[in-house]
Design a protein around this motif. Structure first.
Motif, PDB file in Angstrom:
ATOM      1  N   SER A  60     -67.239   0.862  62.196  1.00 27.85           N
ATOM      2  CA  SER A  60     -66.403  -0.202  63.061  1.00 27.85           C
ATOM      3  C   SER A  60     -66.034   0.164  64.539  1.00 27.85           C
ATOM      4  O   SER A  60     -65.309  -0.755  65.044  1.00 27.85           O
ATOM      5  N   GLY A  61     -65.955   1.655  64.656  1.00 25.96           N
ATOM      6  CA  GLY A  61     -65.360   1.977  66.321  1.00 25.96           C
ATOM      7  C   GLY A  61     -64.041   2.500  66.083  1.00 25.96           C
ATOM      8  O   GLY A  61     -63.396   2.625  67.231  1.00 25.96           O
ATOM      9  N   MET A  62     -63.337   2.564  64.931  1.00 26.74           N
ATOM     10  CA  MET A  62     -61.862   2.970  65.058  1.00 26.74           C
ATOM     11  C   MET A  62     -61.974   4.672  64.933  1.00 26.74           C
ATOM     12  O   MET A  62     -62.783   5.229  64.305  1.00 26.74           O
ATOM     13  N   VAL A  63     -61.127   5.138  65.859  1.00 26.20           N
ATOM     14  CA  VAL A  63     -61.092   6.686  65.728  1.00 26.20           C
ATOM     15  C   VAL A  63     -59.818   7.106  65.014  1.00 26.20           C
ATOM     16  O   VAL A  63     -58.734   6.436  65.532  1.00 26.20           O
ATOM     17  N   GLY A  64     -59.665   8.183  64.252  1.00 26.86           N
ATOM     18  CA  GLY A  64     -58.706   8.717  63.664  1.00 26.86           C
ATOM     19  C   GLY A  64     -58.993  10.163  63.228  1.00 26.86           C
ATOM     20  O   GLY A  64     -60.066  10.642  63.246  1.00 26.86           O
ATOM     21  N   ILE A  65     -57.946  10.574  62.653  1.00 28.98           N
ATOM     22  CA  ILE A  65     -57.910  11.852  62.238  1.00 28.98           C
ATOM     23  C   ILE A  65     -57.952  12.030  60.713  1.00 28.98           C
ATOM     24  O   ILE A  65     -56.787  11.375  60.125  1.00 28.98           O
ATOM     25  N   LEU A  76     -57.204   8.131  56.985  1.00 26.05           N
ATOM     26  CA  LEU A  76     -57.319   8.351  58.388  1.00 26.05           C
ATOM     27  C   LEU A  76     -55.809   8.085  58.925  1.00 26.05           C
ATOM     28  O   LEU A  76     -55.160   7.109  58.613  1.00 26.05           O
ATOM     29  N   GLU A  77     -55.312   8.740  59.941  1.00 24.22           N
ATOM     30  CA  GLU A  77     -54.168   8.620  60.965  1.00 24.22           C
ATOM     31  C   GLU A  77     -54.630   8.034  62.212  1.00 24.22           C
ATOM     32  O   GLU A  77     -55.448   8.780  62.989  1.00 24.22           O
ATOM     33  N   ILE A  78     -54.409   6.650  62.341  1.00 20.16           N
ATOM     34  CA  ILE A  78     -55.045   6.012  63.661  1.00 20.16           C
ATOM     35  C   ILE A  78     -54.153   6.197  64.621  1.00 20.16           C
ATOM     36  O   ILE A  78     -54.542   5.939  65.942  1.00 20.16           O
ATOM     37  N   SER A  79     -52.839   6.444  64.222  1.00 22.75           N
ATOM     38  CA  SER A  79     -51.805   6.469  65.355  1.00 22.75           C
ATOM     39  C   SER A  79     -50.522   7.226  64.733  1.00 22.75           C
ATOM     40  O   SER A  79     -50.483   7.808  63.723  1.00 22.75           O
ATOM     41  N   ASP A  80     -49.721   7.682  65.623  1.00 22.37           N
ATOM     42  CA  ASP A  80     -48.536   8.376  64.741  1.00 22.37           C
ATOM     43  C   ASP A  80     -47.843   7.503  63.719  1.00 22.37           C
ATOM     44  O   ASP A  80     -47.313   6.606  63.948  1.00 22.37           O
ATOM     45  N   GLY A  81     -48.126   8.139  62.434  1.00 16.07           N
ATOM     46  CA  GLY A  81     -47.604   7.620  61.359  1.00 16.07           C
ATOM     47  C   GLY A  81     -48.261   6.595  60.952  1.00 16.07           C
ATOM     48  O   GLY A  81     -47.668   5.734  59.853  1.00 16.07           O
ATOM     49  N   VAL A  82     -49.365   5.917  61.275  1.00 15.19           N
ATOM     50  CA  VAL A  82     -50.068   4.908  60.929  1.00 15.19           C
ATOM     51  C   VAL A  82     -51.391   5.237  60.223  1.00 15.19           C
ATOM     52  O   VAL A  82     -52.242   5.918  60.604  1.00 15.19           O
TER      53      VAL A  82
END
Length: 162
Positions: A60-65, A76-82
């Motif tokens: 769907s295009g979301m970038v994460g670690i 997945l972590e998509i932002s700090d703490g999310v």
């Protein structure tokens, strides 16, 4: 008046002309299924190779670690703490790690840098070559200094007029 029935000539090979389109259709279906199978295998290898710390893009295009992997889900972590949890099949591709050591190739400028024939040091020339930004104010000042009127560069329209 007498009518005679004359047998029509046969075209010959009627069975092959009917089988040829059928063989072509079956061949196309086999080729397409083979291509899809390769894509599924490639996707399965990508998902199996997921490790924590990998940077991924979902379908769907979301970038994460990747933080954690399960049998069915990936956290997945998509932002700090999310943190979000997605199905493994939703992982589209893994972003390769970037090597930042190759990007720093410019030599540091030294105080005893020798000027070139035009009076600039090598560092100044490298900066001048990198930056290619038109300066309309400087161009207009040069045009007025010559005493000649020149047209200033025009920007393209940002909207259409009705």
């Amino acid at each position: 008046m007498q009518l005679l029935a004359v047998p029509m000539a046969s075209s010959g090979g009627g069975g092959i002309t009917l089988l040829l389109p059928l063989i072509l259709i079956v061949g196309m279906i086999w080729f397409m299924s083979r291509t899809q199978r390769k894509q599924r295998d490639r996707q399965a290898k990508t998902v199996a190779a997921l490790t924590p710390g990998s940077k991924v893009i979902t379908t769907s295009g979301m970038v994460g670690i990747v933080e954690e992997t399960d049998d069915e889900y990936v956290t997945l972590e998509i932002s700090d703490g999310v943190l979000i949890q997605v199905v493994k099949a939703a992982i589209g591709r893994v972003i390769p790690e970037e090597d930042t050591t190759d990007e720093v190739t410019a030599a540091p400028a030294t105080a005893d840098a020798q000027p070139t024939a035009d009076g600039q040091s090598a560092g100044d020339q490298a900066e001048a070559e990198k930056v290619d930004v038109p300066d309309t104010a400087r161009d207009q000042a040069a045009a007025k200094a010559d005493g000649k009127v020149r047209d200033a560069p025009k920007l393209p329209p940002t909207h259409t007029e009705n």
